[in-house]
Design a protein around this motif. Structure first.
Motif, PDB file in Angstrom:
ATOM      1  N   HIS A  31       7.645 -28.385 -31.974  1.00  0.00           N
ATOM      2  CA  HIS A  31       6.653 -27.682 -32.804  1.00  0.00           C
ATOM      3  C   HIS A  31       7.184 -26.309 -33.210  1.00  0.00           C
ATOM      4  O   HIS A  31       7.352 -25.434 -32.361  1.00  0.00           O
ATOM      5  CB  HIS A  31       5.344 -27.524 -32.014  1.00  0.00           C
ATOM      6  CG  HIS A  31       4.184 -27.108 -32.850  1.00  0.00           C
ATOM      7  ND1 HIS A  31       3.109 -27.922 -33.107  1.00  0.00           N
ATOM      8  CD2 HIS A  31       3.922 -25.941 -33.507  1.00  0.00           C
ATOM      9  CE1 HIS A  31       2.236 -27.284 -33.871  1.00  0.00           C
ATOM     10  NE2 HIS A  31       2.710 -26.075 -34.128  1.00  0.00           N
ATOM     11  N   HIS A  33       7.323 -23.267 -36.708  1.00  0.00           N
ATOM     12  CA  HIS A  33       6.980 -22.844 -38.077  1.00  0.00           C
ATOM     13  C   HIS A  33       8.215 -22.130 -38.619  1.00  0.00           C
ATOM     14  O   HIS A  33       8.147 -21.009 -39.104  1.00  0.00           O
ATOM     15  CB  HIS A  33       5.731 -21.973 -38.069  1.00  0.00           C
ATOM     16  CG  HIS A  33       4.556 -22.706 -37.513  1.00  0.00           C
ATOM     17  ND1 HIS A  33       3.886 -23.670 -38.215  1.00  0.00           N
ATOM     18  CD2 HIS A  33       3.981 -22.682 -36.278  1.00  0.00           C
ATOM     19  CE1 HIS A  33       2.923 -24.198 -37.461  1.00  0.00           C
ATOM     20  NE2 HIS A  33       2.975 -23.612 -36.275  1.00  0.00           N
ATOM     21  N   GLU A 127      -0.528 -29.454 -38.118  1.00  0.00           N
ATOM     22  CA  GLU A 127      -1.330 -29.544 -36.935  1.00  0.00           C
ATOM     23  C   GLU A 127      -2.806 -29.621 -37.305  1.00  0.00           C
ATOM     24  O   GLU A 127      -3.269 -28.920 -38.205  1.00  0.00           O
ATOM     25  CB  GLU A 127      -1.055 -28.356 -35.998  1.00  0.00           C
ATOM     26  CG  GLU A 127      -1.080 -26.989 -36.654  1.00  0.00           C
ATOM     27  CD  GLU A 127      -0.479 -25.906 -35.757  1.00  0.00           C
ATOM     28  OE1 GLU A 127      -0.987 -25.676 -34.656  1.00  0.00           O
ATOM     29  OE2 GLU A 127       0.512 -25.306 -36.175  1.00  0.00           O
ATOM     30  N   HIS A 194      -0.449 -29.946 -28.802  1.00  0.00           N
ATOM     31  CA  HIS A 194       0.499 -28.842 -28.935  1.00  0.00           C
ATOM     32  C   HIS A 194      -0.023 -27.560 -28.290  1.00  0.00           C
ATOM     33  O   HIS A 194      -1.226 -27.311 -28.306  1.00  0.00           O
ATOM     34  CB  HIS A 194       0.800 -28.663 -30.432  1.00  0.00           C
ATOM     35  CG  HIS A 194       0.695 -27.279 -30.940  1.00  0.00           C
ATOM     36  ND1 HIS A 194       1.693 -26.353 -30.720  1.00  0.00           N
ATOM     37  CD2 HIS A 194      -0.250 -26.645 -31.651  1.00  0.00           C
ATOM     38  CE1 HIS A 194       1.333 -25.206 -31.291  1.00  0.00           C
ATOM     39  NE2 HIS A 194       0.169 -25.354 -31.855  1.00  0.00           N
ATOM     40  N   ASP A 248       6.938 -23.207 -30.857  1.00  0.00           N
ATOM     41  CA  ASP A 248       5.849 -22.747 -31.727  1.00  0.00           C
ATOM     42  C   ASP A 248       6.271 -21.450 -32.427  1.00  0.00           C
ATOM     43  O   ASP A 248       5.435 -20.616 -32.756  1.00  0.00           O
ATOM     44  CB  ASP A 248       4.536 -22.536 -30.944  1.00  0.00           C
ATOM     45  CG  ASP A 248       3.321 -22.483 -31.873  1.00  0.00           C
ATOM     46  OD1 ASP A 248       3.424 -22.936 -33.030  1.00  0.00           O
ATOM     47  OD2 ASP A 248       2.270 -21.955 -31.447  1.00  0.00           O
TER      48      ASP A 248
HETATM   49 ZN   LIG Z   1       1.725 -24.174 -34.695  1.00  0.00          ZN
END
Ligand SMILES: [Zn+2]
Length: 331
Positions: A31, A33, A127, A194, A248
């Motif tokens: 996970h 970004h 998500e 997550h 994350d």
């Molecule tokens: Zn996220």
């Protein structure tokens, strides 16, 4: 300024990492970004550093429709780079409408997403979920809107047989009830809860449904006692096969990589605005992933190499893929 800071972090953590454990173990960052603007200045350097620390695959996860194209563009640029320089992770995409940004989502975005799934099949849907972190989001009409989008996206996951990436914050009971009433079956389709943040019972309940628990850099904080207890309780009942790891990034920086006490969410999940870069922010990067592995290794008393291999398999199971695990991959 940001570049200098990240280089300093890199040097410090490289030194610490090599003193703790010298082997590079293959890892999957389930996970990220990594498409966020905060990586625009040095994304390729960060990708190489992540690869150098073992990260072989990373998932770019969607949150608002206006950035879906950015996910695909980031993937395209990294794939292009990989042809010239193979030592960068392979990237994959999840598209989804994040519950925190519910006020921005429209029916049109759902149709856009449906079309995208048909034309450029992602690896997962995410998500998606429920988030009642702020008072505004607890308002009945906001929660109803979140539930509507959550269900609509679970429908798409079932229709296209794709796993989901769940974002659940302060709404675990509501999310569990909604999933149980839905025909999405995580035992068959996989899926990840997550950045898991619930308690022991909730952790076990998600695993029982078939989800893996996504563990972030939060676990590196010795004060994250509730999280540590929840993870240990789930492992005690279901074994270590219930876990996957993630950065994350740019959020959830491991404590040993933090350089300032500023803890705002890099994606703006603490505020109404998306964050596009600020000096002194503890930007998390995919190359910090081994810290999550090492902390879990100590917490669960499992050797890093054994844990890495198991987490790799868990990630493949959760994402319904069969990626080769290469113990030593020098390039
Ligand atoms: Zn996220």
């Amino acid at each position: 300024m940001i570049l200098n800071t990240s280089l300093e972090i890199k040097d410090d953590t490289s030194l610490l990492l090599s003193s703790k454990w010298s082997a590079t173990l293959p890892l999957i960052d389930t996970h990220t970004h990594f498409d966020a603007p905060v990586f625009d200045a040095d994304r390729m350097i960060q990708a190489q550093q992540a690869y150098g620390r073992g990260v072989r695959h990373l998932i770019l996860v969607g949150y608002v429709a206006r950035h879906f194209e950015r996910l695909y563009e980031t993937q395209r640029l990294l794939a292009q780079q990989k042809i010239i320089q193979p030592a960068v992770p392979q990237t994959h995409i999840a598209v989804g409408l994040h519950p925190f940004y519910s006020d921005q989502h429209t029916e049109e975005h759902l149709s856009q997403m449906a079309q995208l799934i048909q034309q450029r099949r992602p690896l997962a849907i995410g998500e998606i979920g429920l988030d009642t972190f702020t008072a505004a989001m607890k308002q009945p009409h906001m929660l109803a809107k979140q539930q509507y989008f959550f269900k609509a996206q679970l429908d798409m996951a079932v229709q296209h047989q794709l796993p989901v990436m769940l974002h659940i914050r302060k709404a675990h009971a509501e999310a569990l009830a909604l999933i149980k009433a839905h025909d999405y079956d995580a035992q068959v389709l996989g899926g990840i809860a997550h950045s898991f943040s619930g308690g022991e019972q909730e952790a076990k309940a998600f695993v029982k449904l078939g989800f893996k628990l996504g563990v972030t850099g939060q676990i590196t904080n010795p004060n994250a006692k509730k999280l540590r207890r929840a993870i240990c309780a789930a492992v005690a009942e279901y074994g270590v096969k219930c876990l996957v790891i993630e950065t994350d990034c740019p959020d959830m920086t491991p404590v040993m990589c933090q350089t300032s006490s500023h803890h705002a969410s890099a994606l703006g999940q603490d505020t109404d605005n998306e964050w596009h870069g600020a000096e002194g922010h503890n930007r998390n990067v995919p190359s910090n992933l081994p810290w999550v592995l090492l902390t879990l290794s100590e917490l669960l008393d499992i050797a890093p190499a054994d844990l890495a291999r198991q987490l790799w398999q868990n990630s493949c199971d959760a994402l319904q893929v069969d990626w080769d695990y290469l113990e030593r991959y020098d390039s």
